[in-house]
Write a protein that holds these residues in place. Structure first.
Motif, PDB file in Angstrom:
ATOM      1  N   ASP A 314       0.755  -1.231  -0.156  1.00 42.37           N
ATOM      2  CA  ASP A 314      -0.038  -0.269  -0.126  1.00 42.37           C
ATOM      3  C   ASP A 314       0.695   1.387  -0.160  1.00 42.37           C
ATOM      4  OD1 ASP A 314      -2.358  -1.549   0.646  1.00 42.37           O
ATOM      5  OD2 ASP A 314      -2.508  -1.923   2.090  1.00 42.37           O
ATOM      6  N   ARG A 315       2.578   1.210   0.535  1.00 40.91           N
ATOM      7  CA  ARG A 315       2.546   2.441   0.726  1.00 40.91           C
ATOM      8  C   ARG A 315       4.425   2.812  -0.172  1.00 40.91           C
ATOM      9  NH1 ARG A 315       1.998   0.005   5.757  1.00 40.91           N
ATOM     10  NH2 ARG A 315       3.998  -0.610   5.629  1.00 40.91           N
ATOM     11  N   VAL A 316       4.808   1.388  -0.987  1.00 43.58           N
ATOM     12  CA  VAL A 316       6.189   0.975  -1.548  1.00 43.58           C
ATOM     13  C   VAL A 316       5.798   1.957  -2.748  1.00 43.58           C
ATOM     14  CG1 VAL A 316       5.658  -0.782  -2.642  1.00 43.58           C
ATOM     15  CG2 VAL A 316       8.086  -0.106  -1.580  1.00 43.58           C
ATOM     16  N   ASN A 317       4.829   2.215  -3.321  1.00 40.36           N
ATOM     17  CA  ASN A 317       4.406   3.063  -4.944  1.00 40.36           C
ATOM     18  C   ASN A 317       5.711   4.867  -4.509  1.00 40.36           C
ATOM     19  OD1 ASN A 317       4.681   0.808  -6.034  1.00 40.36           O
ATOM     20  ND2 ASN A 317       2.756   1.824  -7.231  1.00 40.36           N
ATOM     21  N   ASP A 318       4.817   5.010  -3.267  1.00 34.37           N
ATOM     22  CA  ASP A 318       4.704   5.809  -2.570  1.00 34.37           C
ATOM     23  C   ASP A 318       6.537   6.803  -2.060  1.00 34.37           C
ATOM     24  OD1 ASP A 318       2.521   6.703  -2.763  1.00 34.37           O
ATOM     25  OD2 ASP A 318       1.863   6.971  -1.009  1.00 34.37           O
ATOM     26  N   ALA A 319       6.572   5.496  -1.678  1.00 29.98           N
ATOM     27  CA  ALA A 319       8.466   5.727  -1.118  1.00 29.98           C
ATOM     28  C   ALA A 319       8.805   6.341  -1.806  1.00 29.98           C
ATOM     29  CB  ALA A 319       8.884   4.171  -0.024  1.00 29.98           C
ATOM     30  N   VAL A 320       8.813   5.425  -2.936  1.00 26.31           N
ATOM     31  CA  VAL A 320       9.860   5.004  -4.204  1.00 26.31           C
ATOM     32  C   VAL A 320      10.019   5.715  -4.259  1.00 26.31           C
ATOM     33  CG1 VAL A 320      10.566   3.812  -6.718  1.00 26.31           C
ATOM     34  CG2 VAL A 320      10.247   2.793  -4.645  1.00 26.31           C
ATOM     35  N   MET A 323      11.719   9.260  -3.534  1.00 25.00           N
ATOM     36  CA  MET A 323      13.199   9.254  -3.815  1.00 25.00           C
ATOM     37  C   MET A 323      13.519   9.119  -4.933  1.00 25.00           C
ATOM     38  SD  MET A 323      15.390   5.982  -2.672  1.00 25.00           S
ATOM     39  CE  MET A 323      17.237   6.172  -3.436  1.00 25.00           C
ATOM     40  N   ILE A 324      13.031   8.818  -6.576  1.00 24.60           N
ATOM     41  CA  ILE A 324      13.575   9.229  -7.222  1.00 24.60           C
ATOM     42  C   ILE A 324      13.224  10.566  -8.012  1.00 24.60           C
ATOM     43  CG2 ILE A 324      13.398   6.969  -8.055  1.00 24.60           C
ATOM     44  CD1 ILE A 324      10.687   7.560  -9.703  1.00 24.60           C
ATOM     45  N   VAL A 325      12.169  10.999  -6.799  1.00 20.47           N
ATOM     46  CA  VAL A 325      11.365  12.810  -7.321  1.00 20.47           C
ATOM     47  C   VAL A 325      13.262  13.291  -6.664  1.00 20.47           C
ATOM     48  CG1 VAL A 325      10.223  14.214  -6.839  1.00 20.47           C
ATOM     49  CG2 VAL A 325       9.515  12.504  -7.830  1.00 20.47           C
ATOM     50  N   ASN A 326      13.102  13.362  -5.709  1.00 22.10           N
ATOM     51  CA  ASN A 326      14.431  14.189  -5.092  1.00 22.10           C
ATOM     52  C   ASN A 326      15.703  13.604  -5.080  1.00 22.10           C
ATOM     53  OD1 ASN A 326      12.028  15.564  -3.681  1.00 22.10           O
ATOM     54  ND2 ASN A 326      11.133  13.964  -3.127  1.00 22.10           N
ATOM     55  N   GLU A 327      15.734  12.399  -5.609  1.00 18.88           N
ATOM     56  CA  GLU A 327      17.236  11.951  -4.926  1.00 18.88           C
ATOM     57  C   GLU A 327      18.107  11.881  -6.629  1.00 18.88           C
ATOM     58  OE1 GLU A 327      18.746  12.322  -2.174  1.00 18.88           O
ATOM     59  OE2 GLU A 327      16.789  12.334  -1.107  1.00 18.88           O
ATOM     60  N   ILE A 335      18.618   4.718   0.523  1.00 19.31           N
ATOM     61  CA  ILE A 335      16.992   2.959   0.331  1.00 19.31           C
ATOM     62  C   ILE A 335      16.842   2.976   1.919  1.00 19.31           C
ATOM     63  CG2 ILE A 335      16.479   0.864   0.084  1.00 19.31           C
ATOM     64  CD1 ILE A 335      17.817   1.241  -2.624  1.00 19.31           C
ATOM     65  N   THR A 336      17.890   2.610   2.671  1.00 17.56           N
ATOM     66  CA  THR A 336      17.060   2.638   3.969  1.00 17.56           C
ATOM     67  C   THR A 336      16.720   3.322   4.750  1.00 17.56           C
ATOM     68  OG1 THR A 336      19.521   1.066   4.229  1.00 17.56           O
ATOM     69  CG2 THR A 336      18.130   1.550   6.366  1.00 17.56           C
ATOM     70  N   GLU A 337      16.764   4.839   4.651  1.00 16.19           N
ATOM     71  CA  GLU A 337      16.331   6.334   4.880  1.00 16.19           C
ATOM     72  C   GLU A 337      14.770   6.015   4.123  1.00 16.19           C
ATOM     73  OE1 GLU A 337      16.853  10.398   4.430  1.00 16.19           O
ATOM     74  OE2 GLU A 337      18.950   9.482   4.664  1.00 16.19           O
ATOM     75  N   TYR A 338      14.826   5.887   3.153  1.00 10.71           N
ATOM     76  CA  TYR A 338      13.560   6.355   2.865  1.00 10.71           C
ATOM     77  C   TYR A 338      12.634   4.845   3.207  1.00 10.71           C
ATOM     78  CZ  TYR A 338      14.516  10.703  -0.517  1.00 10.71           C
ATOM     79  OH  TYR A 338      14.364  12.183   0.129  1.00 10.71           O
ATOM     80  N   ALA A 339      13.065   4.007   3.213  1.00 11.27           N
ATOM     81  CA  ALA A 339      12.394   2.774   3.214  1.00 11.27           C
ATOM     82  C   ALA A 339      11.785   3.089   4.990  1.00 11.27           C
ATOM     83  CB  ALA A 339      13.106   1.419   3.113  1.00 11.27           C
ATOM     84  N   GLU A 340      12.800   3.395   5.818  1.00 10.17           N
ATOM     85  CA  GLU A 340      12.568   3.569   7.269  1.00 10.17           C
ATOM     86  C   GLU A 340      10.994   5.329   7.163  1.00 10.17           C
ATOM     87  OE1 GLU A 340      14.494   4.667  11.594  1.00 10.17           O
ATOM     88  OE2 GLU A 340      15.188   5.036   9.525  1.00 10.17           O
ATOM     89  N   LYS A 341      11.793   5.859   6.692  1.00 13.98           N
ATOM     90  CA  LYS A 341       9.969   7.168   6.996  1.00 13.98           C
ATOM     91  C   LYS A 341       8.901   6.809   6.135  1.00 13.98           C
ATOM     92  CE  LYS A 341      10.176  11.255   3.803  1.00 13.98           C
ATOM     93  NZ  LYS A 341       9.743  12.200   3.023  1.00 13.98           N
ATOM     94  N   HIS A 342       8.942   5.944   5.386  1.00 12.49           N
ATOM     95  CA  HIS A 342       7.585   4.960   4.314  1.00 12.49           C
ATOM     96  C   HIS A 342       7.230   3.763   5.537  1.00 12.49           C
ATOM     97  CE1 HIS A 342       7.209   8.199   1.190  1.00 12.49           C
ATOM     98  NE2 HIS A 342       8.067   8.543   1.333  1.00 12.49           N
ATOM     99  N   ASN A 343       8.055   3.331   6.461  1.00 18.90           N
ATOM    100  CA  ASN A 343       7.781   2.003   6.621  1.00 18.90           C
ATOM    101  C   ASN A 343       7.433   0.769   5.762  1.00 18.90           C
ATOM    102  OD1 ASN A 343       7.369   0.360   9.013  1.00 18.90           O
ATOM    103  ND2 ASN A 343       5.309   0.774   8.836  1.00 18.90           N
ATOM    104  N   VAL A 344       8.855   0.929   4.852  1.00 20.12           N
ATOM    105  CA  VAL A 344       8.214  -0.303   4.065  1.00 20.12           C
ATOM    106  C   VAL A 344       9.406  -1.079   4.409  1.00 20.12           C
ATOM    107  CG1 VAL A 344       7.013   0.824   2.696  1.00 20.12           C
ATOM    108  CG2 VAL A 344       9.464   1.498   2.102  1.00 20.12           C
ATOM    109  N   CYS A 345       9.556  -2.715   3.215  1.00 24.28           N
ATOM    110  CA  CYS A 345      10.914  -3.038   3.585  1.00 24.28           C
ATOM    111  C   CYS A 345      11.505  -2.479   2.385  1.00 24.28           C
ATOM    112  CB  CYS A 345      10.089  -4.884   2.837  1.00 24.28           C
ATOM    113  SG  CYS A 345      11.509  -5.775   2.595  1.00 24.28           S
ATOM    114  N   PRO A 346      12.887  -2.361   2.794  1.00 27.51           N
ATOM    115  CA  PRO A 346      14.136  -1.431   2.139  1.00 27.51           C
ATOM    116  C   PRO A 346      14.696  -3.247   1.495  1.00 27.51           C
ATOM    117  CG  PRO A 346      15.205  -2.956   4.384  1.00 27.51           C
ATOM    118  CD  PRO A 346      13.814  -3.446   4.358  1.00 27.51           C
TER     119      PRO A 346
END
Length: 791
Positions: A314-320, A323-327, A335-346
């Motif tokens: 439910d959340r991983v697309n927002d996480a990805v 990341m790709i827009v801002n980095e 990846i570890t940082e954004y995965a933690e921010k969005h609470n998804v599996c790194p």
């Protein structure tokens, strides 16, 4: 005023891919069997066709459909074509109905509603039919048919939609996808512009410019190139640079850099970093093993054990997208940082980020292994869109054989039976049936037997797999679940390999080292399955410092008749390398006596004491290492020995000893082991290596099967099964010595078989001036060599 000219970007995507990407939802959960393996099996395909034929003459089967939708985004028009194939179209009581047929192995009692992705797919087909075939219809029906492969029982789910409902649904789906493509388009323009002016970042070494040109030419012409590139050529940057230039010229969409070791991946990452430092804008993702990036001590991918597994999709697309827009650059830390921010599996997020990366550095498994390859890139793709750079390609032959082989061990059946006996009597009966068949087969197998076929066993295994799939879905919390699930995946792999097996495979029964009877599907020649994988790539470059004979590797790695092979010359000065062969030493089993071990020890002692420094000595086995090692005690400086099962900390300590300038080291290692390749001891950290023996694999049933297979096919059984593998280990070990332009070192080959022509034909060109010596002659050659270096 003139109207502003807009750019048009054409995009094609399959119905399945857009649905699975945009509309996926729910948890990560490894406690059930997951995707039905039988959907890819021939049985499922046959049943699928049988259902279609049973529908009558008015039923339209396998109808190709597509629809083009345009979206204006600033000065760019995105033309999105979504395409697919409807399983069936027919006239129902209330109008046209679109069929989607799913042949599954699970018990239909567990199918209470359609899988959401399946429903969304057929809704897309319905929208296409309304647009292209039913322009006046205001409503249309869909029907999902789930059919059990074993029983042919069916379950139907029917639904009706209005034109507006489907138009709104499809527009939401497409506009959401175009958001991602818009971001990709703007990034690629920026990337390609940065690559235009990119130049090779170093002064070319001898032969390096030709190598870069050869790689680029192969990419341009869509060929597979096989490169023997000795250490020092700079093969990593020489392959990455032309691939990046090709990427910037629109020759491909993505670069896959394949490795067999983490250390090699680090070298590739550094090459991309160097190009980025010279102005290239590149998003490079390194796929990190799940165990290394997981937030848990041990990966347990289910919502009960891992908080991030719950609702991950439910959340991983927002996480990805975040990341790709801002980095502009991508790292494991980010990846570890954004995965933690969005609470998804790194780990899963890393795989999803790779869809939007320019280059992916990953293990061979992610491209070639049928169980873990990144299907998101390689399934349902008719047009090759990627470049492949395969480093340390000499490892891929054995790796591919293992990937496409499978074992079924009789004790595993009994283990599963013990765990499920009180939970599913029907499953126990099927386990007993398979066990009886294997028991009968074991009585006919004294040691190792090549089987004509295993059709009868496979039929029983298919029934077992179906029942086991049902069991796993309903018993997620059982004791021993992990062991049963592991058996399920092993069995599924076995059945998938059974479907794949052809004249390049052998069916075998034998006994494992622990005495367990097993049935094996052995991939003898992986060229055909690798070639099928390579069809996804516009061009591929296989390279290694030890790819001899190139003709063998080109054949085994899926090379075609018109593909190229090149030998890159070494840039190192010949006078900085001394290669010696001991004429009066042998490691043949018939010569392994105490006297022979003493002679080997004498050579080693004289070799390492000729000049103070660090040395590595490679042996064919731990037993010989220990025996000769005892004879070397107090005779050579800083004696250290590799031991079986060294952990990572012990390995690092072993290598770190060669950086201590206050102590000279003599390291004893096993040939073909962890210190035989992939370690980089530059300059004075290593000045010599002794290779004891020819590296031939130990004679065993498996090697003899390979030998018999290739003797029958081309008369080269010994070479394919033993010689090439052994000499590759020898050359890899010798390659530890000369690593830089300033390095100077000696190599001693201790086995009289190195004097035979069949071995010398496999010597790299840089060994052309090798000398044959006895003990006294070796000492004289070493004295002269080291004195010349000190002059």
């Amino acid at each position: 005023m003139k109207a502003m000219k807009t750019e048009t970007v054409k995009i094609r995507i399959s119905v399945r891919n857009i649905v699975e990407f945009i509309l996926r939802s729910g948890d990560i959960d490894n406690r059930s069997a997951g995707t039905d393996p039988a959907e890819a099996m021939q049985a499922g395909t046959r049943l699928h066709r049988k259902i279609q034929k049973s529908m009558g003459p008015e039923y339209l089967a396998e109808v190709p459909l597509s629809i083009l939708t345009e979206y204006e985004r600033g000065d760019v028009t995105f033309g999105l074509t979504v395409e697919g194939r409807a399983d069936g179209i027919f006239a129902g009581e209330n109008g046209t109905v679109i069929d989607e047929i799913k042949c599954v192995m699970r018990d239909l009692d567990h199918v209470e509603k359609p899988v959401p992705e399946h429903r969304f797919q057929v809704m897309c087909y319905a929208r296409m039919v309304l647009a292209n075939r039913e322009p006046d219809a205001e409503n249309i029906g869909i029907r999902l048919i789930y059919c059990n492969i074993e029983t042919e029982e069916k379950k139907y789910f029917e639904e009706s939609f209005s034109r507006k409902e489907l138009e709104d649904f499809f527009d939401m789906l497409c506009s959401e996808y175009v958001k991602w493509e818009e971001n990709r388009h703007r990034w690629v323009k920026k990337r390609d512009e940065s690559i235009k002016s990119l130049e090779f970042p170093f002064e070319y070494r001898e032969g390096q410019k030709k190598l870069v040109t050869d790689v680029y030419r192969s990419i341009l012409r869509g060929k597979r190139l096989f490169i023997e590139a000795p250490t020092g050529v700079g093969k990593t940057i020489s392959t990455v640079f032309p691939a990046v230039k090709g990427l910037g010229e629109g020759l491909a969409e993505k670069i896959f850099y394949n490795t067999s070791k983490t250390t090699v991946g680090g070298v590739a990452k550094e090459a991309f970093k160097i190009l980025a430092g010279n102005g290239a804008k590149l998003k490079v993702v390194t796929v990190t093993a799940k165990e290394k990036i997981c937030i848990l001590d041990k990966p347990e991918c289910n919502p009960k054990a891992c908080p991030r597994a719950k609702g991950h999709y439910d959340r991983v697309n927002d996480a990805v997208f975040d990341m790709i827009v801002n980095e502009e650059s991508i790292s494991r830390e980010l990846i570890t940082e954004y995965a933690e921010k969005h609470n998804v599996c790194p780990f899963e997020m890393c795989l999803d980020v790779s869809l939007w990366a320019d280059a992916i550095i990953c293990d061979y498994n992610y491209v070639f292994d049928p169980n873990v390859r990144l299907k998101r890139f390689f399934v349902n793709e008719s047009t090759p869109r990627f470049f492949l750079l395969a480093d340390e390609a000499h490892n891929l032959v054995e790796r591919a054989r293992n990937m496409y082989s499978a074992d079924l061990c009789k004790p595993d059946l009994l283990m599963v039976k013990r765990l499920v006996k009180d939970l599913d009597r029907g499953l126990v009966r099927l386990l007993d049936a398979v066990n009886r068949k294997m028991l009968a087969m074991s009585r006919e197998c004294e040691k190792c037997k090549v089987l004509t076929d295993i059709d009868e066993l496979a039929f029983s295994l298919l029934h077992l797999l179906t029942r086991l799939d049902k069991f796993m879905r309903g018993n997620r919390e059982m004791q021993g679940h992990e062991e049963v699930l592991r058996f399920y995946f092993d069995l599924r792999h076995f059945m998938n390999m059974f479907e794949l097996a052809d004249e390049n495979f052998r069916f075998v029964s034998d006994y494992a080292e622990d005495g367990a009877f097993r049935v094996r599907i052995m991939c003898m020649d992986p060229s055909a399955v690798l070639n099928e994988c390579l069809e996804s790539f516009k061009a591929a470059v296989f390279f290694s410092a030890t790819l001899l004979p190139v003709s063998y590797y080109r054949e085994q790695l899926g090379g075609r008749a018109d593909d190229y092979a090149v030998y890159a010359p070494s840039p190192f000065l010949p006078e900085n390398r001394l290669v010696l062969i001991g004429r009066d030493v042998s490691t043949k089993y018939t010569r392994r006596t105490d006297a022979e071990y003493s002679r080997i020890a004498d050579y080693i002692e004289a070799f390492v004491n000729a000049k103070a420094g660090n040395y590595l000595v490679f042996f064919p086995s731990y037993k010989m290492l220990e025996t000769v090692g005892e004879k070397l005690l107090n005779r050579v400086p800083g004696l250290i020995m590799q031991t079986p099962g060294m952990n990572e900390e012990e390995r690092e300590a072993f290598i770190a000893g060669f950086s201590d300038e206050t102590v000279n080291r003599t390291g004893l290692c096993v040939l073909g082991g962890i210190f035989g390749e992939g370690i980089d001891l530059k300059e004075d950290r290593l000045i010599g290596a002794v290779i004891v023996g020819t590296g031939l694999p130990q004679v065993c049933d498996e090697r003899e099967l390979y030998k018999d297979f290739f003797d029958e096919r081309n008369g080269n059984g010994f070479e394919y099964s033993y010689l090439y593998a052994g000499m590759n280990k020898v050359e890899q070990a010798a390659g530890r010595v000369i690593r830089t332009m300033s390095d100077r070192g000696a190599i001693l080959l201790l086995d009289e078989r190195f004097l035979q022509s069949q071995y010398q034909r496999l010597f790299p060109r840089e060994w052309a001036d090798h000398r044959t010596v006895d003990l006294a002659g070796m000492q004289a050659e070493l004295k002269k060599f080291w004195e010349n270096g000190d002059a």
